[in-house]
Design an enzyme around this catalytic site. Sequence first.
Site, mmCIF file in Angstrom:
data_model
loop_
_atom_site.group_PDB
_atom_site.id
_atom_site.type_symbol
_atom_site.label_atom_id
_atom_site.label_comp_id
_atom_site.label_asym_id
_atom_site.label_seq_id
_atom_site.Cartn_x
_atom_site.Cartn_y
_atom_site.Cartn_z
ATOM 1 N N GLU A 1 12.689 1.907 1.472
ATOM 2 C CA GLU A 1 12.441 2.881 0.451
ATOM 3 C C GLU A 1 11.557 3.852 1.271
ATOM 4 O O GLU A 1 11.374 4.851 0.652
ATOM 5 C CB GLU A 1 11.962 1.591 -0.817
ATOM 6 C CG GLU A 1 11.213 2.386 -1.687
ATOM 7 C CD GLU A 1 9.189 1.216 -2.256
ATOM 8 O OE1 GLU A 1 9.483 0.227 -2.582
ATOM 9 O OE2 GLU A 1 8.801 2.590 -2.198
ATOM 10 N N HIS B 1 11.657 -3.178 1.716
ATOM 11 C CA HIS B 1 10.978 -2.329 1.053
ATOM 12 C C HIS B 1 10.360 -1.061 2.323
ATOM 13 O O HIS B 1 10.251 0.019 1.696
ATOM 14 C CB HIS B 1 9.869 -3.056 1.053
ATOM 15 C CG HIS B 1 8.618 -2.055 0.741
ATOM 16 N ND1 HIS B 1 7.494 -1.838 1.471
ATOM 17 C CD2 HIS B 1 7.540 -1.760 -0.048
ATOM 18 C CE1 HIS B 1 6.022 -1.329 1.803
ATOM 19 N NE2 HIS B 1 6.311 -1.168 0.430
ATOM 20 N N GLU C 1 -0.962 -0.402 3.922
ATOM 21 C CA GLU C 1 -0.664 -1.490 2.209
ATOM 22 C C GLU C 1 0.024 -2.448 2.235
ATOM 23 O O GLU C 1 -0.698 -3.036 1.280
ATOM 24 C CB GLU C 1 0.862 -1.109 1.950
ATOM 25 C CG GLU C 1 1.640 -1.386 0.590
ATOM 26 C CD GLU C 1 3.149 -0.257 -0.380
ATOM 27 O OE1 GLU C 1 4.023 -0.114 1.145
ATOM 28 O OE2 GLU C 1 3.411 -1.450 -1.172
#
Lengths: 421, 430
Positions: A70, A67, A143
């Site tokens: 990404e 992640h 997040e």
Amino acid sequence: MQIIENSKVKEKLYIEKLENGLTIMIIPKKGIQKKYVIWGTNYGSNDSKFVVPGETQKTEVPKGVAHFLEHKMFEQESGVNSLDTLTALGVDANAYTTNDHTAYLFECTENFYPALDELMDYVQHPYFTDENVEKEKGIIGQEIMMYDDYPEWKVYLNALEAMYHEHPVKLDITGTIETISKIDKEILYKCYNTFYNPSNMAMVVCGDFEPEKLLQEIKNRLIDKKANGEIKRIYPEEPENIVKEKIEQKMDVSQPIFVIGIKDKLADTKERVKKHIAIEILLNMILGKSSKLYKELYDEGLLFATPSLDYEYARGYAHILITGQSPEPEKVYEKFKQTVSNMKIDSNEFNRIKKRIYGEYVKEYNDTADIARMFLADFFKEINSFEFLEEITVINEEYVEQVLKDVFNDKKMVISVIKKD
Amino acid sequence: MQYKEKEIKKGIKIHLIKTEKFKTNLIAVFLSLPITKENVTKNSLLSAVLRRGTQNMPTSMQISQELEEMYGASFDNGIDKTGDNHVLKFYLESINDKYLPQQGENMLKTSIEKLLEIVFNPLTENGKFKEEYVKQEKENIKRIIEGKPDNKARYAFDRCIEEMYKDQPYGLYKYGYIEDLEKIDAKTLYEHYEKIKSECKIDIFVSGSIDEETIKIVEENENIKNLQEREAQYIINKIEEKPEAQEKEVKEEMEVTQGKIVIGLDLHIENEEQRYDALLYNAILGGSANSKMFQEVREKASLAYTAGSSYVRYKNNIFVKCGIEIKNYEKAMKIIRKQLEDMKIGNFTAEDIENAKKGIISTIKSIDDEQDTEITYFFGQELSGNKVSIDEYIEKIQKVSKENIIKIANSITINTIYFLKNIETAKEEQ
């Protein structure tokens, strides 16, 4: 290119595996303005232990690297962020990470090729520095905190926690504040070089295209890179039994939310689609909108809407998830178990549900984004999405009955609940 | 794509969208009426009761079963606040005959009939709704209202609107209020249904593989024949002058890990054309990954994961939203205010404008790639009484100049700053 045609939805898939190992899939859609491209690597949050091709030692990295990568892929050496460049072209660009793959995509009506230039450029050219890696920790930290406030996400993770002893599917895709603090640029480069090799990737494009011409355009944008050998992925041995049947957490929700999980085993490649369909049929028969159980629970005020019914699987795991909201999740769970144990398959019902699922599969071919995402996700599970349309018409009651016996096992069931204090 | 509309009776319109792009046909029925404190809860309950059963399909189980037989036709309904109107929305989507495994069925006709039956021919008992259904759905709506704080981002947004539009129709919560819910019974709800059925604006959309027959199917439907002509009561979404509001700050505490800021901005615009300028303004401020909000709050200051803004054209408000660490509130507010000021003095480039235009135009061009989006587009125009084709729309966006955007920026005032924060932090501060 190889052409696979489906007569049910009247669509064609053009597929080719290039010399460097990259698979390209194109689904042309005449007359649609929207063009959608998605480029994915078969690398997700579950892949944190592996052997780099050519090495003998195994590598283990902190949770959350897939992640993190990404997020960082958009950064360019020029200081420009590719997401900005793409947005400036008027295209809608994004990326996401799942348990088993990471994907970069954009959707547009104009400027497809300039945007493709950018997409293929940034995915092939990582640029990580100590500074830009540190900065991202702040954003990802936010997040992670945002997800902390989502009871829907917590109740899901808890259900996995109750089912899995070892398998990393039970961990948060983002990692935790603690694990991401250990990520540095060396780790990112190592994972990039291992998993972002063309032989571990696939690209799907859907829109109004001439497939052969598009294929050439894609090839022109590929940098010279050889296919690497097989990546050995190491997953811990996962016992068949569950960890514990019940798990509960207190959070600020107006009504308790729950996930009922059933732990399963990943089916062989050739049986995967068939089994998936059988489970979908069964779940709909047991607790779908037209089921007796749903009516009963609704009338008793135990359910207010049909729970969502899902079957998830990838390397090393498979499970059913039933997600809903109820004042008394325990009662829903008990009645669900009872219904399952007394269940007989009724032919009328079976055929009706088959019709319904057929229609749902057809509807998935309305939107370029849905189509491309589906083909990519299925590809990494070694499935050609068209198979669903074919299997649903031939699946029979005997097989479904067998799956009911094998999979819907009391001892493999868990319930995760989140309620107020 | 071809679009055609016809008033079949005064106050009742059919809209036909002929398209071969999809595997499905989508039918929608919208009932619109002015939203008031008096009717909001009734409408919300009514919407829930109508999906429970009809004269010919008396239970929801039966409705579901019949839809499943139609290859998984799917029914959906809900309520929306569109400007000062409350809109009850009903949808039915079914497979286009071409993609059925067996030929010879007329799925479109059956779908239209089923949907009209659900909306206009509900199950009644002794001249009222079935008691049991009303009782259950009251519980259901109560639960939805109580569940309002579950989604923190949505909650913060709704709360900001409530604070901005206190005692005004737009400030009402679309699902209504528990104290009003208790007063409604099967009889009063049915009376309300009969009333709105004869007074509200009715729009019927059919999108898909359709022909001349389609209008006839609707016009000759018994349920449609039974409807009377009406002077449809609804609010046309026109530009209204906004009073100058004093900037206010509202802080609320809840169990959250992440703080949510929502800032409601008033746009003081004078004409329809300025709505396009406002769209551009919003895109540059917080509408995309290139926007000031995303760049300054998220990328440069690393303060947030979500940071952006949205333009509510019906009410001419822009809402700036971001999720931040609670202790960074002052820091984030300072950056956000700086962005608003920068917009005023024209601190953005020709390139920013071009990029924003491209983004908006791309969205508009793909409107007819999605059936429900297209229906929403035409319905929005229907409610504002202002028809603009997709080409005209694009042209208007193209024409917006930097001066236009600066003018919008300078017309903007902050109405309400809403901050949802954690309980502990508040204690520490004291």
